[in-house]
Design a protein around this motif. Structure first.
Motif, short mmCIF file in Angstrom:
data_model
loop_
_atom_site.label_atom_id
_atom_site.label_comp_id
_atom_site.label_asym_id
_atom_site.label_seq_id
_atom_site.Cartn_x
_atom_site.Cartn_y
_atom_site.Cartn_z
N ARG A 7 0.85 -1.20 0.00
CA ARG A 7 0.00 0.00 0.00
C ARG A 7 0.88 1.23 0.00
O ARG A 7 1.89 1.29 0.69
CB ARG A 7 -0.90 0.02 1.23
CG ARG A 7 -1.92 -1.09 1.20
CD ARG A 7 -2.84 -1.06 2.37
NE ARG A 7 -3.71 0.10 2.36
CZ ARG A 7 -4.65 0.32 3.27
NH1 ARG A 7 -4.84 -0.54 4.23
NH2 ARG A 7 -5.40 1.39 3.21
N ARG A 8 0.49 2.22 -0.79
CA ARG A 8 1.21 3.50 -0.83
C ARG A 8 0.28 4.56 -0.28
O ARG A 8 -0.83 4.75 -0.78
CB ARG A 8 1.59 3.84 -2.27
CG ARG A 8 2.65 2.92 -2.86
CD ARG A 8 2.91 3.19 -4.34
NE ARG A 8 2.98 4.59 -4.71
CZ ARG A 8 4.09 5.32 -4.73
NH1 ARG A 8 5.24 4.78 -4.39
NH2 ARG A 8 4.06 6.59 -5.09
N ILE A 9 0.76 5.24 0.75
CA ILE A 9 -0.02 6.30 1.38
C ILE A 9 0.67 7.63 1.11
O ILE A 9 1.83 7.82 1.48
CB ILE A 9 -0.11 6.08 2.92
CG1 ILE A 9 -0.56 4.66 3.27
CG2 ILE A 9 -0.99 7.16 3.55
CD1 ILE A 9 -1.95 4.31 2.89
N GLU A 10 -0.04 8.54 0.45
CA GLU A 10 0.52 9.87 0.24
C GLU A 10 0.37 10.67 1.53
O GLU A 10 -0.72 10.71 2.12
CB GLU A 10 -0.18 10.58 -0.92
CG GLU A 10 0.18 9.95 -2.25
CD GLU A 10 -0.25 10.79 -3.42
OE1 GLU A 10 -0.25 12.03 -3.30
OE2 GLU A 10 -0.58 10.19 -4.46
N VAL A 11 1.46 11.27 1.97
CA VAL A 11 1.47 12.01 3.22
C VAL A 11 1.86 13.46 2.94
O VAL A 11 2.99 13.74 2.55
CB VAL A 11 2.44 11.39 4.24
CG1 VAL A 11 2.43 12.18 5.54
CG2 VAL A 11 2.11 9.93 4.49
N THR A 12 0.89 14.36 3.11
CA THR A 12 1.18 15.79 2.95
C THR A 12 0.83 16.58 4.21
O THR A 12 1.23 17.72 4.34
CB THR A 12 0.39 16.38 1.76
OG1 THR A 12 -1.01 16.14 1.98
CG2 THR A 12 0.83 15.74 0.45
N ASP A 13 0.08 15.93 5.10
CA ASP A 13 -0.35 16.60 6.33
C ASP A 13 -0.68 15.55 7.39
O ASP A 13 -0.49 14.35 7.18
CB ASP A 13 -1.55 17.51 6.06
CG ASP A 13 -2.73 16.78 5.43
OD1 ASP A 13 -2.86 15.54 5.62
OD2 ASP A 13 -3.54 17.43 4.75
N GLU A 14 -1.22 15.99 8.51
CA GLU A 14 -1.52 15.07 9.62
C GLU A 14 -2.59 14.04 9.25
O GLU A 14 -2.63 12.96 9.83
CB GLU A 14 -1.94 15.86 10.86
CG GLU A 14 -0.79 16.61 11.52
CD GLU A 14 0.35 15.70 11.96
OE1 GLU A 14 0.08 14.65 12.57
OE2 GLU A 14 1.51 16.03 11.67
N GLY A 15 -3.45 14.37 8.29
CA GLY A 15 -4.44 13.39 7.83
C GLY A 15 -3.76 12.17 7.23
O GLY A 15 -4.20 11.03 7.44
N GLY A 16 -2.68 12.38 6.50
CA GLY A 16 -1.92 11.28 5.93
C GLY A 16 -1.22 10.45 7.00
O GLY A 16 -1.05 9.24 6.85
N VAL A 57 7.99 18.31 1.50
CA VAL A 57 6.83 18.88 0.83
C VAL A 57 5.89 17.73 0.49
O VAL A 57 5.38 17.61 -0.60
CB VAL A 57 7.26 19.64 -0.44
CG1 VAL A 57 6.07 20.32 -1.09
CG2 VAL A 57 8.33 20.65 -0.12
N GLY A 58 5.71 16.85 1.45
CA GLY A 58 4.90 15.66 1.24
C GLY A 58 5.77 14.51 0.76
O GLY A 58 6.93 14.69 0.39
N GLY A 59 5.21 13.35 0.80
CA GLY A 59 5.94 12.16 0.37
C GLY A 59 5.02 10.96 0.40
O GLY A 59 3.80 11.10 0.49
N VAL A 60 5.63 9.80 0.34
CA VAL A 60 4.87 8.55 0.28
C VAL A 60 5.43 7.58 1.30
O VAL A 60 6.65 7.41 1.41
CB VAL A 60 4.95 7.93 -1.14
CG1 VAL A 60 4.28 6.57 -1.18
CG2 VAL A 60 4.34 8.85 -2.17
N LEU A 61 4.53 6.94 2.04
CA LEU A 61 4.90 5.84 2.92
C LEU A 61 4.38 4.57 2.24
O LEU A 61 3.20 4.45 1.96
CB LEU A 61 4.27 5.98 4.31
CG LEU A 61 4.66 4.86 5.27
CD1 LEU A 61 6.11 5.01 5.68
CD2 LEU A 61 3.77 4.86 6.49
N THR A 62 5.31 3.66 1.95
CA THR A 62 4.95 2.39 1.31
C THR A 62 5.00 1.29 2.36
O THR A 62 5.99 1.15 3.08
CB THR A 62 5.90 2.06 0.14
OG1 THR A 62 5.88 3.15 -0.79
CG2 THR A 62 5.46 0.79 -0.56
N ILE A 63 3.91 0.54 2.45
CA ILE A 63 3.76 -0.56 3.41
C ILE A 63 3.77 -1.86 2.61
O ILE A 63 2.85 -2.11 1.83
CB ILE A 63 2.44 -0.42 4.18
CG1 ILE A 63 2.35 0.95 4.84
CG2 ILE A 63 2.26 -1.56 5.18
CD1 ILE A 63 0.94 1.36 5.21
#
Length: 89
Positions: A7-16, A57-63
């Protein structure tokens, strides 16, 4: 054992950050991790995702679920395009 898809989660803020934490808990639970292990993995994911939200400036967490030596595991990978922490010290 059939492993769940990465799974790839885009993280740009606390919601991510929250989404990353929930995704790791769900995946860890599906793989059979106990409650304490699941919480430790969720904490690691929260830290990685928080750093993406705070210092990039945001990124991706891959699980990525993995299976090695007869045991399930999770690989967490954080990636971003910068700018990163200006002065680490």
């Amino acid at each position: 054992m059939s492993l769940p898809e990465p799974r790839r989660i885009e993280v740009t803020d606390e919601g991510g950050v929250g989404e990353a934490r929930r995704a790791v808990k769900e995946t860890a639970s599906r793989l059979g991790f106990d409650g304490a292990e699941t919480e430790q993995l969720a904490l690691a994911a929260s830290e990685l995702a928080s750093n993406l939200a705070r210092h990039a400036v945001g990124g991706v967490l891959t699980i990525t679920p993995v299976h090695d030596a007869g045991r399930p595991g999770l690989r967490l990978e954080a990636s971003d395009g910068g700018p990163g922490i200006a002065d680490v010290e």
